[in-house]
Each structure stands twice: as C-alpha cells, then as structure tokens.
Write an enzyme that holds these catalytic residues in place. Structure first.
Site, PDB file in Angstrom:
ATOM      1  N   CYS A 256      -2.954   9.457   6.368  1.00  0.00           N
ATOM      2  CA  CYS A 256      -1.799   9.209   7.239  1.00  0.00           C
ATOM      3  C   CYS A 256      -2.198   9.333   8.708  1.00  0.00           C
ATOM      4  O   CYS A 256      -1.728   8.574   9.559  1.00  0.00           O
ATOM      5  CB  CYS A 256      -0.667  10.192   6.941  1.00  0.00           C
ATOM      6  SG  CYS A 256       0.011   9.990   5.295  1.00  0.00           S
TER       7      CYS A 256
ATOM      8  N   ASP B 295       2.435   2.546   2.652  1.00  0.00           N
ATOM      9  CA  ASP B 295       2.768   3.034   3.983  1.00  0.00           C
ATOM     10  C   ASP B 295       2.421   2.004   5.040  1.00  0.00           C
ATOM     11  O   ASP B 295       1.481   1.230   4.898  1.00  0.00           O
ATOM     12  CB  ASP B 295       2.167   4.404   4.304  1.00  0.00           C
ATOM     13  CG  ASP B 295       0.732   4.559   3.870  1.00  0.00           C
ATOM     14  OD1 ASP B 295       0.074   3.523   3.687  1.00  0.00           O
ATOM     15  OD2 ASP B 295       0.285   5.705   3.738  1.00  0.00           O
TER      16      ASP B 295
ATOM     17  N   CYS C 201       0.818  -1.214   0.000  1.00  0.00           N
ATOM     18  CA  CYS C 201       0.000   0.000   0.000  1.00  0.00           C
ATOM     19  C   CYS C 201       0.849   1.261   0.000  1.00  0.00           C
ATOM     20  O   CYS C 201       0.344   2.348  -0.256  1.00  0.00           O
ATOM     21  CB  CYS C 201      -0.903   0.030   1.222  1.00  0.00           C
ATOM     22  SG  CYS C 201      -2.123  -1.277   1.202  1.00  0.00           S
TER      23      CYS C 201
ATOM     24  N   CYS D 219       5.554   8.252   3.551  1.00  0.00           N
ATOM     25  CA  CYS D 219       5.929   9.595   3.125  1.00  0.00           C
ATOM     26  C   CYS D 219       6.110  10.505   4.333  1.00  0.00           C
ATOM     27  O   CYS D 219       5.930  10.104   5.476  1.00  0.00           O
ATOM     28  CB  CYS D 219       4.864  10.147   2.195  1.00  0.00           C
ATOM     29  SG  CYS D 219       3.252  10.207   2.960  1.00  0.00           S
TER      30      CYS D 219
END
Lengths: 277, 389
Positions: free
Chosen positions: A106, A37, A35, A62
């Site tokens: 995130c 992350d 994916c 990221c």
C-alpha cells in the site's frame, strides 16, 4: 485481523485531503479495480516555486491503502516536486507508525502514484509503462519493479517481494522466478545495504523515522520480554518515550532508555537524546 | 460494548448450556475414558452418550460417528480414507467452491499422482449435475461435494448428487459443516457415504468435529495410534468438547425450526434493508436454495476490508471475500468461480446470523451501513461510476 497502528486507524477513519482537485496541475493514477486497490492523486503546483500547494486523493482499497494515500498527501504538501520525489514508501509507512509487513504494498502504491503525478506534471510518460519483463501475470508486476522494491526496501525473500509489490500473491506460479531474482541480486552483491540518508532531515522526516525505528526495531524487542514503549514527543532532537507493561517495573529501565537512544542515534541522527516520561 | 455478531459461518457463540455441560470435564472429571478404573471409565459412557446425541441430529447410528478435532480433519480423513480404500483408482471429483479443507487437500493429491476434476458453478453458484455425471469415469475413486457453501450459503442438491454418484458405485463424501444444525439432514434417506461436521459452527467449542461414516463403508484411519474410536481415530478424546458437541446437537435439534422462522426473517429484513438503502448492491448466490442465516452482498466500487473495519468501529462483526481479508492477495475463490465481476468481488460482505441474533442487531447494521458505503464510495476514484449507473 491486521495489527494496525493507531495512526493507521486514525488516517483510515478520518482521512485527510480526500477528493478531487479541479484543474489539477498533475494527476497520477495507479492500480486497478481488478487488483483490489487503486489510487488517484491530484496535485496543485505553484509554477514559480515548483511547490506542491495542495494534494488530494481518491482511493479504492483497504484501510492501509486509504491511510497510506492520506499520509502521502500530508507528507508532500509544501514540498517542491523535487523534494517530494525524495519521499519513499518507507517514509509513508513510517509516517503511519509502520504498516503490517503484508500491507507494505500500500505504501509502495502511494510512492508510485506520486511518481506518476510528477511525471504527468513534467509531461513525461508515466513510469509504469517503463519496459521490463512481466513476472507476475496476476498483478501485472515487471522484473524492474521487483528489483527496485528489493533495493529500496532491502528485501531478502520472495515472500517479502509479495508483501511489497503483490507479485506472487495470486496464483503463485511466478514465486520461483521471484526467488531467483532475489537470490541473483544478493549474490551479485549488486546492492549495498541501504544506508540512512546523511543529508539534513526535515522535522517531519525525523519524526517519521523515529516512529519507524521504535515500531520496527525497539518495540518487538521489548514486547518479546513482556514490555512495551510508546513515543510521547519529539522536540528537536529530544525524544520523550514512556515505558509500558513489564518495563515499568523493571530495574533495568534506565538501561533500556539508553539502548533506545543508542538505536535512534545509529539509525536516525547522532544528536538524539532520549528521556523517559 | 456488546458485539453485534453476524459472522456465524466463521464461528458461533458457545451456548451457555454447552459450557455448563463441559465444565465438569475441565475440573473433577479428568480421567482418561480408556482407563480400567471407574474414575476414568465412567467418562467413556458420557462420550457414548454424546455420540448418540450427535447421531440423532442426522439420524445416523451412534457407531457411524467418529470424533475428530475439527471440520478440516473430518474432510481430510474422509477423502484420504476413500483414496486408500481403493488405491488403484486415481481420479477425484470435487467443486471449485469447496472449503480449503477439501480443495487444498485435493491439490496436494495431484502431486501424488491423482487427477482432480473441479466442477464449475454458474453465476448463482449452482452446479450443473450433467457435468458431474459426465465427469465420473471408471477411474473415479471419490466425489467430495459440500452440502452448503460457507461464503454464499448456496445449498447443493446433495440428494440428487448422491443418486448420480451412487448409481456409478463411487464413494461420496459431503462437507456438511455449514449444513448440519441448520438443515434437516437424514442420512437414512440421503445415501452419502461420509459426512463432515464441526462443533464450533453449531454453538459448541472449537477443537471438535465429527465424521459420519456409513456402516459398511471401507474405512482407513488418518490418525494412527491407540484404539480410541475403535481404532478409527487414534488419540485421547477431547472429552469436554465432545460432551459439549453432544449438547450442542441436542440444542440444534430443539431450535432448528428457528432457522426457518426467526433467523430467516431477520436475514431477509437485513438483506432487503441493505438492497433498498445502499445503491448498486448485488446478492451473490442462488437465493432460492440458500441457508436461511446467510447473505452475501457486494457493494460495487468499495473494498471489503475497508467496510469491515468501519463496521468494526461499531462492534459489528461480518466477513468479506475481498483480497485484503483473504490472507492471500487473491479475492474469494468462491465468488471468482461464480464469475462475480471484479468491481463487485472486492466489495463483498457476508453476514451470517444465528439464533442469538436480534432485531436490534439488524437495526444497527441497517442504520450504519448506508453511511459507510456512501462515504467509502466518495473516497473511491470509481465512485463516479456508481452515480452514473
């Protein structure tokens, strides 16, 4: 190029609490390398008080994934597991002064790792194996997760669902299905508008919320008129801001300060006062 | 702080000579080249001069060059023209690694009843020409295959592709945006029907491109309006940028040898240095047939955006095929088509050089990169796997 806040940059370039905890009392692992992350959260918990005495993380991802992970560990340290579960993905984003909309997933990943770790501590099964119908095959997102993100973040469009859960961000095949889920949920009026919590805020929560309101509600408004505002300090209920750009020359500056105060009172706490630097 | 600009496949620095050539057309020479008076009409001659300069770079005839607004417009125009010139045929062939200007255009054509074959590539990004040959049918209207890949720099054998496609009498377009100016292209020897190029990839400004259309090729315009470009592309000319593109082509010809000497040497130093100093690297793409300015390297178990933003702290500009940098949430379609494993795809970094790149630029990258990769791997839950291998 993403517009990251200074705080995101700081937490990405100099993240706090990185690494593993040996003999951790709880470990929560979410995401995958496929994916793009993944986050592994380690907690040291005081068995008697239930307080999280240490939190560390390892993140593949990221800048905003790394910053969100680090912010999460800062937010939960010193809290009991029960209190920690009260930390929402908005709290994580707010702590960082906001995240780009496309990067909100995130903060959701942070929240999920926290839940997984606490479930692990309590000997429960991790929440991600909860049942639900698989909607997004690319990122393995179920309808349950989508519905939850819609409620918790007041999402109105399929694009927003993608921003917060990644669902639909791959091949895009499931976007019509996501649109339908969004429409159905709002049509059923199954969810009320999210209301800010009425219980007493901790200082850190308050500061995070103030930052979030300034970033998301106030800044865009001022910037659309060529102005800007910076949060300088929060001391109890006294908020100090500094007006920037066009605002500094504006005769209406006092009115602007009052407007900011009004907004913060409405969304954070009735007791807030705002002053210009 | 001076930028260490190693992202030349994204865009290039406008050459000083190009800026100088363009400036009068932002100032005193503002007339419309279509006007009857000398004030405007004299500009028409300058445009024709630029056309000549562009034609010379690829050994075309000036009237085979049509000015457009960008590479994407050239690509769209070429494929659309082929489809409209031969409306009874409904099959397009392209590759899985094309630029979005071609791939996404083809995707929209599916909705209009076209069938599209996307040719696969192997692990090193190469095409199997037998796939191409067997894909061509009586229903095939156009083949569009890029000259060189923007992400990996892999060069396709357009000469062999052209002989296959032309032997079947099918229209061939090549998106040569990354090839023009870097590689010797001679359309007298290369039997493509159309070829796209873009200004800002060869040290001209943004907002200008060109399409080569071989004499005798049936052409159907994309932009409809006035008689500019002999009715093949309507719209008042972007005069300054066209003049600049002409100048850039002259310079490209002059400096082309540097692509294979200075630029290649710098790229090789960079690549070798990174391979030696960073554990578990992998080069993406066929290193034998590759643009001399490009290297695409994956650093396993770290994420590309994180690498780029760390590089950005030192003002180093590069790009990545990671999902986080693609605008969508999916990583590079090129690397996926090559079957690059997910452990490596998210950590892919592209450095692309130009004649303005220096030894110092490369040294700074080689100094910073190992530290960045090491620190991000220490942060990664998969970092252990690097140590294990």
């Amino acid at each position: 190029m993403w517009e990251y806040t200074e705080k995101v940059k700081e937490y990405f370039l100099h993240p706090k609490n990185i690494g593993e905890i040996e003999n951790a009392d709880a470990v929560g692992e979410v995401g995958s390398i496929i994916c793009g992350d993944a986050l592994k959260l380690f907690l040291k918990i005081d068995k008697e008080t239930g307080k999280i005495i240490d939190a560390k993380f390892q993140t593949f991802g990221c800048a905003s994934a790394i910053a969100s992970s680090s912010a999460l560990t800062e937010l939960i340290k010193g809290k009991t597991t029960e209190e920690a579960l009260g930390v929402s993905n908005q709290d994580i984003a707010g702590y960082l002064g906001g995240l780009p909309r496309e990067k909100m997933h995130c903060s959701v990943m942070g929240r999920e790792a926290l839940e997984a770790a606490i479930a692990n501590y309590r000997g429960e099964k991790p929440p991600e194996v909860e049942e639900g119908k698989l909607v997004c095959e690319c990122f393995g997102v179920t309808d349950k997760k989508i519905r939850r993100a819609i409620i918790e973040n007041n999402l109105q469009t399929a694009e927003d669902v993608t921003n917060f859960t990644k669902a639909g961000g791959g091949c895009g095949k499931c976007i019509p299905e996501i649109e339908k889920i969004v429409q159905d949920m709002w049509a059923e009026k199954a969810i009320k508008k999210t209301v800010k919590p009425k219980e007493k805020l901790t200082n850190i929560q308050k500061i995070a919320m103030i930052q979030e309101v300034i970033e998301k509600e106030i800044k865009p408004l001022l910037q659309s008129h060529g102005g800007d505002v910076e949060l300088i300090d929060v001391d109890g209920n006294k908020v100090t801001v500094s007006l920037r750009a066009m605002c500094t020359e504006c005769l209406m500056a006092d009115v602007t300060i009052k407007d900011i105060e009004k907004k913060l009172r409405e969304l954070v706490s009735e007791e807030i006062t705002v002053e210009a630097e | 702080m001076k930028a260490i600009y190693l992202d030349n496949n994204a865009s290039t620095r406008v050459a000083d000579e190009v800026i100088e050539a363009m400036l009068p057309y932002f100032g005193t020479l503002y007339g419309n080249p279509s006007s009857m008076h000398t004030f405007g009409g004299q500009i028409h001659r300058k445009i024709e001069n630029a056309r000549q300069e562009i034609a010379e770079l690829i050994n075309a005839e000036p009237d085979e060059i049509i000015f457009t607004s960008c590479g994407t417009e050239s690509d769209n125009t070429a494929v659309m023209s082929a489809l409209q010139s031969n409306p009874q045929k409904k099959h397009i062939i392209t590759t899985k690694v094309e630029h979005p200007a071609v791939i996404n255009f083809c995707k929209t054509m599916v909705r209009k009843g076209y069938e599209v074959t996307y040719l696969p590539v192997d692990k090193s990004g190469k095409l199997n020409l037998e796939d191409l040959e067997s894909a061509i049918t009586d229903n095939t209207v156009a083949v569009s295959i890029m000259y060189a890949n923007n992400e990996t720099g892999v060069i396709f054998p357009i000469d062999e592709i052209a002989s296959i496609v032309k032997s079947k009498g099918v229209m061939l377009h090549t998106d040569a945006v990354q090839g023009v100016g870097k590689l010797l292209i001679d359309v007298k020897k290369l039997p493509v029907d159309m070829l796209s190029l873009s200004g800002h990839k060869i040290h001209a400004s943004k907002g200008v491109g060109a399409l080569y259309v071989r004499k005798g090729t049936r052409f159907s315009p994309y932009m409809i309006g006035g008689h500019q470009e002999k009715g093949r592309r309507a719209g008042t000319e972007n005069v300054a940028s066209i003049i600049g593109l002409g100048k850039a082509c002259v310079l490209a010809k002059k400096y082309m040898h540097e692509e294979h000497t200075k630029i290649k040497a710098l790229r090789d130093t960079l690549e070798q240095g990174l391979l030696e100093s960073c554990p578990n690297p992998r080069i993406n793409g066929d290193t034998e047939h590759r643009l001399t300015n490009t290297t695409n390297i994956s650093f396993e178990y770290v994420e590309g955006e994180a690498i780029l933003l760390r590089l950005n702290e030192d003002n180093i500009c590069a790009s990545s095929g990671s999902a986080c940098t693609s605008g969508s949430l999916e990583p590079s379609h090129v690397l996926r088509a090559m079957g690059v494993p997910f452990t490596a795809i998210h950590g892919s970094i592209r450095f692309s050089l130009s004649r303005y790149s220096t030894d110092e630029d490369i040294n700074i990258v080689l100094d910073r990169m190992p530290k960045i990769i090491k620190e991000l791997r220490e942060l990664s839950p998969y970092g252990r796997e690097v140590k294990a291998t």
